[in-house]
Design an enzyme around this catalytic site. Structure first.
Site, mmCIF file in Angstrom:
data_model
loop_
_atom_site.group_PDB
_atom_site.id
_atom_site.type_symbol
_atom_site.label_atom_id
_atom_site.label_comp_id
_atom_site.label_asym_id
_atom_site.label_seq_id
_atom_site.Cartn_x
_atom_site.Cartn_y
_atom_site.Cartn_z
ATOM 1 C CG HIS A 115 -27.325 92.886 57.600
ATOM 2 N ND1 HIS A 115 -28.095 94.028 59.156
ATOM 3 C CD2 HIS A 115 -27.202 94.071 57.208
ATOM 4 C CE1 HIS A 115 -28.694 94.932 58.926
ATOM 5 N NE2 HIS A 115 -28.521 95.443 57.349
ATOM 6 C CG ASP A 148 -27.134 95.358 53.327
ATOM 7 O OD1 ASP A 148 -26.379 94.357 53.551
ATOM 8 O OD2 ASP A 148 -28.379 95.368 54.352
ATOM 9 C CD GLU A 149 -28.583 98.812 56.823
ATOM 10 O OE1 GLU A 149 -28.693 98.095 57.436
ATOM 11 O OE2 GLU A 149 -29.595 99.852 56.478
ATOM 12 C CB VAL A 150 -20.153 97.398 56.374
ATOM 13 C CG1 VAL A 150 -18.941 97.092 57.572
ATOM 14 C CG2 VAL A 150 -20.614 97.105 55.449
#
Length: 439
Positions: free
Chosen positions: A45, A101-103
Site C-alpha cells: 500500500h 499488509d497486502e504486499v
C-alpha cells in the site's frame, strides 16, 4: 494527510494537517482518554509514495506503485524518514502501526528473482526480513514504542521460520477479518500458532464501515454486527489473555486509487452499534434501543442500510441526505428514463439521436423530468452545504461527482434533448385515429 517535510514534502495531500492541528488532535484525544496510534505504510500500500517520479525507482515491480523494493537500502531509509517525522509529531506515542499488509507482487521484481534463486531463500524470508528491519528502525528511534503489523503476510509461513526470524520479539500482529461469517475455529488455531512462534501479544481487527464494497455509501449495519459477534467468539475461545484488544477499522478507500466509500457521518450509527455490542457482549433489543437513544434516531435498521431520518449526533444531517441519495436518486432517474412509457415509447435513444418526437409527448415527459430534477437539485444543494462544513473541497467534489452528478446529468441531457427537438408535421390520420393516450 500527514505534513511531511523536506524531501518527503511531495507526499502531502493538498489539505494536509498542519503540525499545530496534529498537536490539537492529540490534545483533544488525551482529554477524552483516547490513545492515538499512528499508522505508516512501510511495505505494501505504498502507492501514495511510489506514484511519485522521485520514488518510482524503489518499486518492487516497475509497473506497479503498490509495493516497496525491500532490497534497496534507500527503501529502508525512505520508510525510516517517514517514521521519524511521524514519531516527532507524536511524542507520547506508545505504539506505531507500520502496516505491512497486502504486499502484492513481492518476489516478482528483478532483484527479488535473483535473490530467490539462492538456496534457502523464499518470499516469506524476504517479507520477514523487511518487517524486522522496519521494526528495528522504530525501536532504535524510540525504544518505548511497540510496532504493530497487519498479519495477512504471516499465516502461511512455517512456524520454525517465523519463530527464528526475530520478528515475534519486535512486533505485535493484528489479525484482521471483516467478513460476517469469519472462520472462528481457524482464527483460534492461528492465534495458537502465533503464540507458539513467540508473539506474546495479539490484536484483532474488525470493520464498522468499508470492506463491503469500494463504492458503498451507507454501511450495512447487520453485516458489521455479525462480524463483531464472530470476533467475540474468537476472543472467548482463544488463548487466555492473548488478545490485547480489537481495532474497529473504518475504511475511507480500498486503496489510494479507489473511490471514496462510506463517509464517517454515514458510519457513525454502525460504529455506535458495534461498540455497544462489544461492551455488552451481544446486540439484543435493549442494546439496540440504547444505540438509538444515544444517537437520537427513531430506528436503527440492522437488516438494511440505516433508514433516512434526523438524528442528534454531529453529521446526522449528512447521513440522512446521503441515505436519500444512495437509496433513491439513481433508481428514480432510472424509473423515468427506462420505465416511463412515454420516454421509452416516444423518446427512445433512436428518437433522441434524430431529434424526433410527437409534440404531445413533450407535455407528458418534460414536466415529470423538470419536477424530478428540481426535487433532487434542492436536496443536493443541501447535501453539498452540509458536506462543505465537514470535509475539504476535494472530498466534497469527488463524492458528488461519483454519487450524484451522473444521475443528474442523465436528467439534464433528457431535458436538453427535449428542448432541441423539432417535430416534423404530422401526416394526415384516419378519422378516429390518434396517438395512444393513457386510459
Amino acid at each position: 494527510m500527514f505534513p511531511y517535510e523536506g524531501p518527503l514534502r511531495l507526499l502531502r495531500a493538498k489539505y494536509a494537517y498542519s503540525p499545530s492541528e496534529i498537536k490539537e488532535i492529540l490534545h483533544l484525544a488525551g482529554l477524552n482518554e483516547l490513545e492515538v496510534i499512528p499508522l505508516v505504510q512501510t511495505f505494501g500500500h505504498m502507492e501514495f509514495v511510489l506514484k511519485h517520479t522521485a520514488f518510482a525507482h524503489l518499486r518492487e515491480v516497475g509497473s506497479f506503485p503498490c509495493t516497496l523494493n525491500p532490497h534497496e537500502a534507500e527503501s529502508l531509509a525512505l520508510v525510516g524518514a517517514m517514521i521519524d517525522q511521524v514519531l516527532e509529531l507524536h511524542p507520547g506515542a506508545q505504539r506505531l502501526h507500520v502496516g505491512c499488509d497486502e504486499v502484492y507482487y513481492l518476489g516478482e521484481g528483478e532483484a527479488s528473482r535473483r535473490w530467490l534463486q539462492q538456496e534457502q531463500n523464499s518470499t516469506g524470508k524476504l517479507c520477514l526480513s523487511h518487517m524486522r528491519a522496519v521494526a528495528s528502525r522504530v525501536k532504535a528511534r524510540r525504544p518505548s514504542v511497540t510496532p504493530l503489523v497487519w498479519d495477512d503476510m504471516l499465516p502461511d509461513l512455517p512456524e520454525d521460520q517465523l519463530a527464528a526470524s526475530g520478528v515475534p520479539q519486535l512486533v505485535e500482529p493484528v489479525l484482521w477479518d471483516y467478513t460476517a461469517d469469519l472462520d472462528v475455529h481457524g482464527k483460534v488455531l492461528l492465534m495458537q500458532k502465533y503464540r507458539r512462534c513467540g508473539f506474546p501479544r495479539l490484536w484483532a481487527a474488525s470493520a464498522f464501515k468499508g470492506a463491503t464494497g469500494p463504492s458503498q455509501a451507507v454501511p450495512p449495519v447487520e453485516h458489521h454486527l455479525r462480524n463483531h459477534v464472530q470476533w467475540l467468539q474468537v476472543a472467548g475461545s482463544g488463548p487466555t489473555d492473548s488478545l490485547q484488544g480489537i481495532i474497529l477499522t473504518g475504511w475511507q478507500r480500498y486503496d489510494h486509487y479507489s473511490v471514496l466509500c462510506e463517509l464517517l457521518p454515514a458510519g457513525v450509527p454502525s460504529l455506535a452499534a458495534c461498540l455497544q455490542l462489544l461492551l455488552r457482549g451481544g446486540f439484543d433489543e435493549d442494546v439496540k434501543a440504547k444505540v438509538e437513544n444515544l444517537l437520537g434516531i427513531s430506528s436503527l435498521e440492522i437488516t438494511d442500510p440505516v433508514r433516512e431520518g434526523a438524528g442528534s449526533f454531529p453529521g446526522s444531517n449528512i447521513l440522512a441526505l446521503v441515505t436519500q441519495v444512495s437509496l433513491h436518486l439513481r433508481s428514480s432517474v432510472d424509473a423515468l428514463l427506462e420505465g416511463n412509457r412515454y420516454v421509452t415509447g416516444w423518446f427512445s435513444p433512436y428518437h433522441r439521436q434524430r431529434k424526433l418526437i410527437h409534440p404531445v409527448m413533450v407535455q407528458h415527459i418534460q414536466p415529470a423530468a423538470l419536477s424530478l430534477l428540481a426535487q433532487w437539485s434542492t436536496l443536493v444543494q443541501e447535501l453539498e452545504a452540509a458536506l462543505q462544513l465537514a470535509f475539504y473541497p476535494d472530498a466534497v467534489e469527488e463524492w458528488l461527482e461519483e454519487n450524484v452528478h451522473p444521475s443528474l446529468q442523465r436528467l439534464q441531457a433528457l431535458l436538453q434533448d427535449l428542448s432541441e427537438v423539432s417535430a416534423p408535421p404530422l401526416p394526415p390520420t384516419s378519422p378516429g385515429r390518434d396517438v395512444a393516450q393513457d386510459p
